[in-house]
Design a protein around this motif. Structure first.
Motif, short mmCIF file in Angstrom:
data_model
loop_
_atom_site.label_atom_id
_atom_site.label_comp_id
_atom_site.label_asym_id
_atom_site.label_seq_id
_atom_site.Cartn_x
_atom_site.Cartn_y
_atom_site.Cartn_z
N GLU A 13 0.84 -1.21 -0.09
CA GLU A 13 -0.04 0.00 0.07
C GLU A 13 0.88 1.25 -0.03
O GLU A 13 1.99 1.39 0.64
N ALA B 246 1.27 10.15 -7.49
CA ALA B 246 0.58 8.98 -6.76
C ALA B 246 -0.18 9.23 -5.52
O ALA B 246 -0.60 8.51 -4.89
N GLN C 181 -3.22 10.36 -5.11
CA GLN C 181 -4.46 9.97 -5.33
C GLN C 181 -4.69 8.50 -4.98
O GLN C 181 -5.65 8.08 -4.66
N TYR C 182 -3.71 7.70 -4.83
CA TYR C 182 -3.66 6.32 -4.32
C TYR C 182 -3.20 6.09 -3.15
O TYR C 182 -2.73 5.05 -2.64
N GLN D 55 -4.02 2.72 -1.34
CA GLN D 55 -4.34 1.84 -2.23
C GLN D 55 -2.96 0.95 -2.58
O GLN D 55 -1.81 1.50 -2.22
N MET E 282 -0.13 -0.37 -4.68
CA MET E 282 0.48 -0.19 -5.66
C MET E 282 1.07 -1.46 -6.25
O MET E 282 1.68 -1.68 -7.38
N THR F 188 -5.54 -1.74 -9.09
CA THR F 188 -5.10 -0.35 -8.83
C THR F 188 -3.60 -0.37 -9.57
O THR F 188 -3.19 0.45 -10.15
N THR G 68 -2.23 1.95 -12.42
CA THR G 68 -1.21 2.92 -12.47
C THR G 68 0.08 2.28 -13.54
O THR G 68 0.65 3.16 -14.06
N TRP H 285 4.80 4.48 -11.39
CA TRP H 285 4.44 3.23 -10.74
C TRP H 285 5.84 2.66 -10.27
O TRP H 285 6.03 2.06 -9.31
#
Length: 428
Positions: free
Chosen positions: A179, A187, A189-190, A193, A195, A200, A204, A212
């Protein structure tokens, strides 16, 4: 989805401009002279009116009204095709995921909500929407694979087996979700979340692969987080049960253990950041200290624990057992650990770790089916994979060890049949 994978041109690039900026600007109205009629009071009496406007006098030479610009019909068609395709995909997944024969009234109920929908066409598309061919050949790993075999845990439960020893699960390489806790603006916005894992990661990777990759890479000098970036492992059974929707990892084993009586009180998933080396796990996350406390708590008022490890997790357990004996004394393992179950652990290393570091190739990336040319070739090629994987200390941890006595040399493996001497008594 439809436009991204089926309607992209040869030179594919994601749109970077908003839709409003690509609309055709209307030209300003131009003055157009109007021919005077015969009943005009003066021969020089002429007026001008904007293009497209009705003149004050009727004349056969009056300009026609300009038609309003046509709507973009192509977008409507793509939307309708995408809607039909999405409905067909959803209906097919429901039909395949449902145990037993499909419900014959299911499509009729769908038709009641969408009267104008061509159900026969949707039925044909749903038969073609078997997306198992787009994914790796992982057998029953796909969630729509409805095998009718009895679950192993249920079979053991019917034989009278019940939960006894607490179980500590140590996952393997790349099987724990990572996460995002801090990162670059690309990034933000994530936040929290994954990676790594879930859709998701794919989103990305496709939309901004440089962003990423920069977050998954570790610092090449310290082996820890790069400045300003922080990924941390997800916790709980959800961290490892599914790599992404449709691709299970630990789910079946957790399900089997639950059938014989295990739950989150006597079973624990000790997830970790699989990119780190053995020293960094303790230095950054205090992983071994936390694992020691968990084992002591679960074995305090009952039987000792069983440690179940898979892949890289077996190396983590081997390092932990030596670490805890040094920190807590020589008798700690015998007092708290009943058994250690090694599932495909590379205790002597694995050759594919060497291939990954040298060339960027791994067996896992060679089993992506028809998606391999796009994902592995265009999005995440060998050079990018090699650059990323060389920052992960865990791959160096899994390099083969033991020398020629274990792995052989250019002449062959040490256990090759042509090198073995077969003797019967004193005769060769």
């Amino acid at each position: 989805f439809f436009r991204l994978f089926f309607c992209r041109p040869a030179s594919f690039s994601l749109p970077s401009l908003p839709m409003a900026s690509r609309r055709r600007k209307e030209k300003p109205a131009l003055p157009v002279p109007v021919v005077p009629s015969a009943s005009a009071s003066s021969p020089g009496n002429t007026t001008s009116t904007p293009l497209g406007a009705s003149p004050s006098t009727s004349s056969p030479h009056s300009p026609k009204r300009s038609r309003a610009p046509k709507r973009n019909v192509g977008r409507k068609r793509i939307f309708l095709v995408g809607l039909t395709f999405g409905l067909a995909m959803g209906i097919s997944l429901v039909l395949w995921n449902k145990p037993g024969p499909p419900d014959p009234d299911f499509l009729l109920r769908v038709g009641s909500f969408f009267p104008a929908l061509d159900l026969e066409r949707v039925k044909e598309l749903s038969k073609l929407a078997n997306f198992s061919s787009l994914l790796p050949n992982v057998g029953s790993g796909l969630w729509w694979d409805n095998t009718k075999e009895l679950r192993p845990g249920q079979a053991l439960a019917e034989q009278g087996h019940q939960a006894h020893y607490p179980v500590i699960c140590i996952p393997g390489f790349v099987t724990t979700g990572l996460e995002l806790w801090n990162g670059d603006p690309c990034a933000k916005q994530y936040f929290r979340q994954r990676m790594w894992g879930t859709f998701t990661m794919l989103q990305t990777m496709l939309l901004n692969r440089e962003c990423w990759m920069s977050h998954l890479m570790l610092d090449q000098r310290t082996g820890l987080d790069p400045p300003g970036k922080k990924l941390r492992p997800a916790y709980g059974f959800e961290a490892t049960d599914y790599f992404m929707p449709g691709y299970w990892v630990w789910y079946k084993l957790i399900e089997a253990l639950a059938d014989v009586g295990y739950d989150n009180n006597n079973m624990f998933m000790a997830s970790y950041d699989w990119r780190l080396g053995p020293d960094q796990l303790q230095a950054r996350d205090r992983y071994y200290s936390k694992l020691k406390l968990v084992i002591e708590g679960m074995a305090s008022d009952g039987p000792k624990v069983v440690i179940l490890a898979h892949s890289l997790g077996s190396l983590v357990v081997a390092y932990f057992l030596r670490w805890v004996e040094r920190e807590a004394g020589a008798g700690w393992v015998d007092q708290h650990v009943h058994a250690f179950v090694n599932v495909a652990g590379p205790l002597l290393g694995t050759p594919k770790a060497l291939a990954a570091v040298v060339s960027g190739e791994m067996r896992d990336t060679a089993q992506l089916g028809v998606l391999e040319p796009y994902l592995v070739g265009e999005v995440f090629g060998n050079a990018r994979r090699r650059l990323l994987w060389r920052t992960w200390y865990s791959l160096a941890w899994m390099l083969p060890m033991g020398g020629n006595a274990v792995w052989g040399d250019s002449a062959g493996a040490p256990d090759a049949l042509e090198k073995l001497e077969v003797r019967c008594g004193d005769e060769p």
